[in-house]
Design a protein around this motif. Structure first.
Motif, mmCIF file in Angstrom:
data_model
loop_
_atom_site.group_PDB
_atom_site.id
_atom_site.type_symbol
_atom_site.label_atom_id
_atom_site.label_comp_id
_atom_site.label_asym_id
_atom_site.label_seq_id
_atom_site.Cartn_x
_atom_site.Cartn_y
_atom_site.Cartn_z
ATOM 1 N N VAL A 77 66.143 24.617 16.664
ATOM 2 C CA VAL A 77 65.154 23.629 17.088
ATOM 3 C C VAL A 77 65.620 23.049 18.418
ATOM 4 O O VAL A 77 66.653 22.385 18.493
ATOM 5 N N VAL A 78 64.863 23.331 19.464
ATOM 6 C CA VAL A 78 65.185 22.828 20.797
ATOM 7 C C VAL A 78 64.868 21.347 20.884
ATOM 8 O O VAL A 78 65.650 20.540 21.394
ATOM 9 N N ASP A 79 63.710 20.983 20.353
ATOM 10 C CA ASP A 79 63.266 19.591 20.386
ATOM 11 C C ASP A 79 62.177 19.407 19.343
ATOM 12 O O ASP A 79 61.472 20.347 18.983
ATOM 13 N N ALA A 80 62.085 18.195 18.836
ATOM 14 C CA ALA A 80 60.968 17.811 17.980
ATOM 15 C C ALA A 80 60.335 16.590 18.638
ATOM 16 O O ALA A 80 60.965 15.544 18.752
ATOM 17 N N GLN A 81 59.131 16.746 19.084
ATOM 18 C CA GLN A 81 58.443 15.726 19.888
ATOM 19 C C GLN A 81 57.166 15.303 19.183
ATOM 20 O O GLN A 81 56.481 16.119 18.574
ATOM 21 N N TYR A 82 56.824 14.070 19.316
ATOM 22 C CA TYR A 82 55.563 13.641 18.735
ATOM 23 C C TYR A 82 54.375 14.121 19.562
ATOM 24 O O TYR A 82 54.332 13.949 20.777
ATOM 25 N N GLY A 83 53.409 14.729 18.848
ATOM 26 C CA GLY A 83 52.104 14.969 19.427
ATOM 27 C C GLY A 83 51.210 13.785 19.129
ATOM 28 O O GLY A 83 50.149 13.617 19.724
ATOM 29 N N GLY A 84 51.675 12.958 18.191
ATOM 30 C CA GLY A 84 50.967 11.735 17.830
ATOM 31 C C GLY A 84 51.630 11.104 16.621
ATOM 32 O O GLY A 84 52.106 11.815 15.736
ATOM 33 N N ILE A 85 51.685 9.786 16.573
ATOM 34 C CA ILE A 85 52.236 9.082 15.422
ATOM 35 C C ILE A 85 51.402 7.828 15.175
ATOM 36 O O ILE A 85 51.278 6.964 16.051
ATOM 37 N N LEU A 86 50.790 7.786 14.004
ATOM 38 C CA LEU A 86 49.992 6.652 13.569
ATOM 39 C C LEU A 86 50.592 6.104 12.279
ATOM 40 O O LEU A 86 51.599 6.611 11.790
ATOM 41 N N ALA A 87 49.961 5.096 11.717
ATOM 42 C CA ALA A 87 50.512 4.469 10.517
ATOM 43 C C ALA A 87 50.593 5.448 9.350
ATOM 44 O O ALA A 87 51.569 5.435 8.594
ATOM 45 N N ASP A 88 49.594 6.312 9.203
ATOM 46 C CA ASP A 88 49.538 7.189 8.033
ATOM 47 C C ASP A 88 49.435 8.671 8.365
ATOM 48 O O ASP A 88 49.280 9.493 7.462
ATOM 49 N N ALA A 89 49.515 9.031 9.621
ATOM 50 C CA ALA A 89 49.391 10.443 10.005
ATOM 51 C C ALA A 89 50.239 10.703 11.240
ATOM 52 O O ALA A 89 50.489 9.795 12.046
ATOM 53 N N ALA A 90 50.665 11.931 11.383
ATOM 54 C CA ALA A 90 51.509 12.284 12.529
ATOM 55 C C ALA A 90 51.345 13.751 12.883
ATOM 56 O O ALA A 90 50.971 14.585 12.051
ATOM 57 N N SER A 91 51.642 14.042 14.144
ATOM 58 C CA SER A 91 51.761 15.402 14.644
ATOM 59 C C SER A 91 53.149 15.504 15.256
ATOM 60 O O SER A 91 53.491 14.709 16.146
ATOM 61 N N VAL A 92 53.955 16.462 14.782
ATOM 62 C CA VAL A 92 55.286 16.691 15.348
ATOM 63 C C VAL A 92 55.296 18.095 15.930
ATOM 64 O O VAL A 92 55.018 19.067 15.233
ATOM 65 N N THR A 124 58.772 29.867 19.296
ATOM 66 C CA THR A 124 57.419 29.345 19.414
ATOM 67 C C THR A 124 57.473 27.826 19.345
ATOM 68 O O THR A 124 58.559 27.235 19.261
ATOM 69 N N THR A 125 56.320 27.199 19.390
ATOM 70 C CA THR A 125 56.184 25.760 19.169
ATOM 71 C C THR A 125 55.155 25.579 18.070
ATOM 72 O O THR A 125 54.080 26.182 18.119
ATOM 73 N N VAL A 126 55.482 24.761 17.089
ATOM 74 C CA VAL A 126 54.593 24.565 15.948
ATOM 75 C C VAL A 126 54.162 23.102 15.886
ATOM 76 O O VAL A 126 55.001 22.194 15.832
ATOM 77 N N ASP A 127 52.864 22.887 15.893
ATOM 78 C CA ASP A 127 52.300 21.553 15.699
ATOM 79 C C ASP A 127 52.233 21.315 14.191
ATOM 80 O O ASP A 127 51.373 21.865 13.499
ATOM 81 N N VAL A 128 53.153 20.504 13.689
ATOM 82 C CA VAL A 128 53.229 20.217 12.253
ATOM 83 C C VAL A 128 52.478 18.922 11.983
ATOM 84 O O VAL A 128 52.816 17.871 12.535
ATOM 85 N N ARG A 129 51.455 18.984 11.140
ATOM 86 C CA ARG A 129 50.665 17.803 10.799
ATOM 87 C C ARG A 129 51.174 17.211 9.487
ATOM 88 O O ARG A 129 51.380 17.931 8.504
#
Length: 326
Positions: free
Chosen positions: A122-137, A157-162
């Motif tokens: 894992v090179v990096d884990a970055q937020y694609g979005g972070i809200l109170a009850d949902a997130a994209s990493v 690759t890069t994986v958008d994990v919801r």
């Protein structure tokens, strides 16, 4: 765009059909080249297969917003994308042991190439979005896979994990792996320079494939080259692997249109690290604005610039975002 669904993502069947190109072909996240070629055989010598690289563990930073969310996303990606010899088909069991839905393996696309064993960094884990009850990493990774003939192929690759909030831990609801386009027949000059920039501009596999595709606007590439005159930049995401819409809204993101780039490390210092000098991050954010970015986000809310040019929120605590109109 009319073919997209599930929060603006391509249908899963299309992602899976594209998966081999994403990892193995020159169009995707690897060039399909052996990572380590066996030494030439000598009379009487024993040929040995190359080893997979030793990979260290990824850990959240003390500066991360809700670090447990990132840790949850990373452990899932590792459970799917790395396996010891003979255990590729045990991915569903590994995912189930994490308390997550085993069927998520079916959404992993390029994380599941054919091979007898694999290592994943894992090179990096970055937020694609972070809200109170949902997130994209956005889990940015490199992967080494041993083929049946013993050769080792480097990819990633890069994986958008919801994820969504659950008790006792956040749960994963979907995976959206990057799907870079095919390489352009004749990359532009700026693209060639970025790809050849070496340590001044570090590109993970999916980002490099984006640049090769010719789908990244010249304004983005020229800004990277300008900033790299004074700084070493580690890119996390360019075009693919990022949510199609600004997380939690209906506004299209500049990333999938090839009009944005995220940088997670500057001169060896992670943006999210509390020890990283504020002046270093600020200087890059202001330099991005001077290079033409109309939308510069990061951990600092800066003054000046045009109206709304600088912004900061929880999602951008861990990277500098640069968006361009053309």
């Amino acid at each position: 765009m009319s073919l997209l669904r599930d929060g603006g993502r391509p249908p899963r069947r299309a992602l899976l059909k594209a998966a081999p190109a994403v990892l193995w072909g020159v169009a995707g996240c690897t060039g399909g080249e052996p990572a380590q070629a066996p030494s030439a055989a000598r009379p009487g010598a024993t040929r040995t297969a190359p080893r997979l690289p030793a990979v260290g563990a990824w850990r959240p930073s003390p500066g991360d917003v809700q670090p447990e969310v990132k840790a949850r996303a990373v452990e899932l990606v590792r459970a799917i994308g790395a396996w010891p010899s003979g255990e590729r088909d045990a991915a569903m069991a590994r995912v189930g042991a994490l308390g997550l839905e085993p069927a998520l393996v079916d959404q992993a696309g390029p994380l599941r190439p054919g091979g007898t064993e694999a290592a994943l960094e894992v090179v990096d884990a970055q937020y694609g979005g972070i809200l109170a009850d949902a997130a994209s990493v956005l889990v940015v990774c490199r992967q080494w896979v041993r083929r049946a003939d013993g050769t080792v192929v480097a990819g990633g690759t890069t994986v958008d994990v919801r994820l969504s909030r659950a008790h006792p831990r956040w749960t994963v609801t979907a995976l959206h792996p990057a799907a870079p386009g095919a390489p352009a027949a004749a990359p532009g000059e700026a693209a060639r320079r970025v790809l050849a920039a070496g340590p001044a501009i570090e590109l993970p596999p999916a980002a490099a494939a984006d640049v090769r595709s010719g789908e990244v606007h010249t304004s983005v590439l020229e800004a990277l080259l300008e900033l790299a005159r004074k700084h070493r930049l580690a890119v996390s995401v360019v075009r693919s692997g990022h949510p199609l819409k600004v997380f939690g809204t209906d506004r299209p993101s500049d990333h999938p249109r090839g009009r944005a780039v995220d940088v997670w490390r500057i001169d060896g210092h992670a943006v999210v690290d509390p020890a990283t000098p504020r002046q270093l991050v600020e200087s890059v954010m202001r330099a991005a604005a001077a290079a033409g970015s109309y939308n510069v986000g990061g951990p600092l809310l800066l003054s000046g610039g045009t109206a709304g040019q600088f912004f900061s929120d929880a999602t951008h605590r861990d990277h500098v975002h640069m968006g361009f109109r053309t």
